[in-house]
Design a protein around this motif. Structure first.
Motif, PDB file in Angstrom:
ATOM      1  N   LYS A 144      21.790 -41.216  21.373  1.00 45.05           N
ATOM      2  CA  LYS A 144      22.783 -40.560  21.933  1.00 45.05           C
ATOM      3  C   LYS A 144      24.303 -40.771  21.524  1.00 45.05           C
ATOM      4  O   LYS A 144      25.214 -39.944  22.011  1.00 45.05           O
ATOM      5  N   TYR A 148      23.279 -36.028  16.166  1.00 42.17           N
ATOM      6  CA  TYR A 148      23.511 -34.464  16.127  1.00 42.17           C
ATOM      7  C   TYR A 148      22.281 -33.881  15.566  1.00 42.17           C
ATOM      8  O   TYR A 148      21.722 -34.089  14.319  1.00 42.17           O
ATOM      9  N   ALA A 163      15.857 -29.945  22.437  1.00 38.64           N
ATOM     10  CA  ALA A 163      16.601 -30.181  23.767  1.00 38.64           C
ATOM     11  C   ALA A 163      16.365 -30.353  24.984  1.00 38.64           C
ATOM     12  O   ALA A 163      16.548 -31.036  25.835  1.00 38.64           O
ATOM     13  N   GLN A 167      16.941 -34.134  25.512  1.00 40.13           N
ATOM     14  CA  GLN A 167      18.101 -33.656  25.187  1.00 40.13           C
ATOM     15  C   GLN A 167      19.062 -35.329  25.493  1.00 40.13           C
ATOM     16  O   GLN A 167      20.171 -35.301  25.107  1.00 40.13           O
ATOM     17  N   ASP A 168      18.447 -36.088  26.324  1.00 39.21           N
ATOM     18  CA  ASP A 168      19.041 -37.385  26.633  1.00 39.21           C
ATOM     19  C   ASP A 168      19.166 -38.220  25.499  1.00 39.21           C
ATOM     20  O   ASP A 168      20.071 -39.134  25.240  1.00 39.21           O
ATOM     21  N   LEU A 170      20.476 -37.033  22.496  1.00 37.76           N
ATOM     22  CA  LEU A 170      21.610 -36.006  21.636  1.00 37.76           C
ATOM     23  C   LEU A 170      22.920 -36.504  22.158  1.00 37.76           C
ATOM     24  O   LEU A 170      23.262 -36.507  23.127  1.00 37.76           O
ATOM     25  N   LYS A 171      23.730 -36.488  21.051  1.00 42.19           N
ATOM     26  CA  LYS A 171      25.106 -36.422  21.111  1.00 42.19           C
ATOM     27  C   LYS A 171      25.613 -34.910  21.032  1.00 42.19           C
ATOM     28  O   LYS A 171      26.602 -34.575  21.762  1.00 42.19           O
ATOM     29  N   GLY A 172      25.127 -34.170  20.307  1.00 44.99           N
ATOM     30  CA  GLY A 172      25.204 -32.372  20.062  1.00 44.99           C
ATOM     31  C   GLY A 172      24.215 -32.082  19.333  1.00 44.99           C
ATOM     32  O   GLY A 172      23.512 -32.464  18.780  1.00 44.99           O
ATOM     33  N   THR A 287      23.898 -31.053  26.847  1.00 47.69           N
ATOM     34  CA  THR A 287      24.137 -31.389  25.687  1.00 47.69           C
ATOM     35  C   THR A 287      25.287 -30.715  25.010  1.00 47.69           C
ATOM     36  O   THR A 287      25.114 -29.252  25.044  1.00 47.69           O
ATOM     37  N   THR A 289      26.887 -28.033  22.840  1.00 47.50           N
ATOM     38  CA  THR A 289      26.150 -27.342  21.972  1.00 47.50           C
ATOM     39  C   THR A 289      26.882 -26.182  21.255  1.00 47.50           C
ATOM     40  O   THR A 289      27.879 -25.650  21.614  1.00 47.50           O
TER      41      THR A 289
END
Length: 350
Positions: A144, A148, A163, A167-168, A170-172, A287, A289
């Motif tokens: 995270k 991306y 996602a 999604q936890d 993910l940064k983007g 996140t 997006t």
């Protein structure tokens, strides 16, 4: 030529908040030759290539990845389209990401050319692909703080589905040239794009569709010359970039037809993605997006703009001169917007 056009036609479904000294340190480190590819790893011998073992319900296989660059806070995993296409359609990223110090990963999904290609059709399942992406993430050490996920076309479906579950991590998230509903996509194709064709051309195309004569040379010629050059990549076929032609040559039709179906004018038949729709779940995505659409895309750009308003933290990028492969036919707008999003999220400016 028939084989080439058949493969070609399969495409569509186909730190402002950082301390100044910290930011300078990251940039200088990323630019040094010693750190461009991390030393004392297999990268020294394989140029960033890593074959990652993937566990599936039908056994263990390996998928191909290749890392370019080194940045501790901006790492982009590229999900190709198809399904069954390859990473090769993203080779143009080499002209933009390295100079921006963005680390990125080419990746051929299971079944694609550089990865293992098992023959079991049950493996070509959306949920299984989601678990594959998660295994790739873990193997590459993405999290995270740096991860991306970029997905285009089918890769956008896979990115949204990932996602919604992970999604936890993910940064983007970047959803490129893909809507959130296959039925909506089919409706746009039938009611908006098809009528734009010459009536006689459309009539002839539909005659082959009605007969399910999808591999007929004349059908393929009509699709490629009249539809793809307007809505997939806005260039004459003879001018299509070499990585695209190479990627199409390497496409796996078993994966494609199972998930996308045999038609080149929509998703039909018994395609497993035919009824996919996550419109009602987009609000779950928190996140940051970016959605990317193009004026001449096979997908409705207004739908892609709408996605950016449905997710909790969205931004929309329109490529006014682009189509489905806007990384090629509206390249400067595409990469300026994509790079700005990645850097804004990284700096906290988003």
């Amino acid at each position: 030529m028939k084989t080439k056009l058949f493969i070609l036609s399969l495409l569509f479904v186909l730190c402002f908040n950082c301390k100044k000294t910290e930011k300078i340190t990251i940039v200088e480190t990323a630019n040094t030759a010693e750190n461009y590819l991390k030393p004392n790893t297999e990268d020294q011998f394989l140029g960033g290539i890593k074959m990652i073992p993937i566990t599936t319900p039908k056994g263990e296989f390996k998928v191909w990845t290749k890392r370019v660059g080194n940045n501790p806070t901006m790492k982009v995993l590229l999900l190709h389209g198809g399904p069954g296409m390859t990473h090769e359609i993203y080779e143009c990223f080499d002209g933009y990401f390295p100079q921006e110090n963005i680390e990125y990963y080419y990746y051929d999904q299971l079944g694609s050319y550089y990865s293992d290609q098992p023959k079991d059709l049950s493996l070509w399942d959306l949920d299984r692909f989601v678990e594959e992406v998660e295994q790739v993430r873990v193997a590459l050490g993405l999290n995270k703080d740096n991860f991306y996920l970029y997905g285009q076309s089918w890769g956008g479906i896979l990115g949204m589905q990932y996602a919604l579950k992970y999604q936890d991590n993910l940064k983007g998230l970047i959803i490129s040239n893909m809507v959130a509903s296959i039925p909506d996509y089919q409706k746009y194709s039938d009611q908006v794009l098809a009528p734009k064709l010459d009536p006689e051309v459309l009539k002839e195309i539909m005659s082959y569709e009605d007969k399910e004569d999808y591999t007929n040379q004349r059908y393929l010629d009509l699709i490629v010359e009249n539809y793809y050059t307007k809505h997939v990549i806005r260039m004459p076929v003879k001018d299509w970039p070499e990585p695209i032609n190479r990627g199409f040559k390497h496409l796996n039709p078993d994966v494609y037809v199972t998930m996308q179906g045999p038609s080149e004018f929509g998703i039909k038949g018994n395609a497993t993605l035919k009824n996919w729709d996550v419109k009602d779940r987009l609000k779950e995505i928190k996140t940051p997006t970016l959605t990317i659409g193009a004026t001449h895309d096979t997908m409705d750009p207004e739908h892609m703009k709408w996605i950016s308003t449905e997710v909790q933290n969205g931004r929309f990028l329109l490529c006014p001169n682009g189509s489905h492969l806007s990384q090629f036919d509206d390249q400067k707008v595409f990469f300026k917007g994509l790079i700005s999003f990645i850097k804004d999220v990284d700096s906290g400016a988003f």
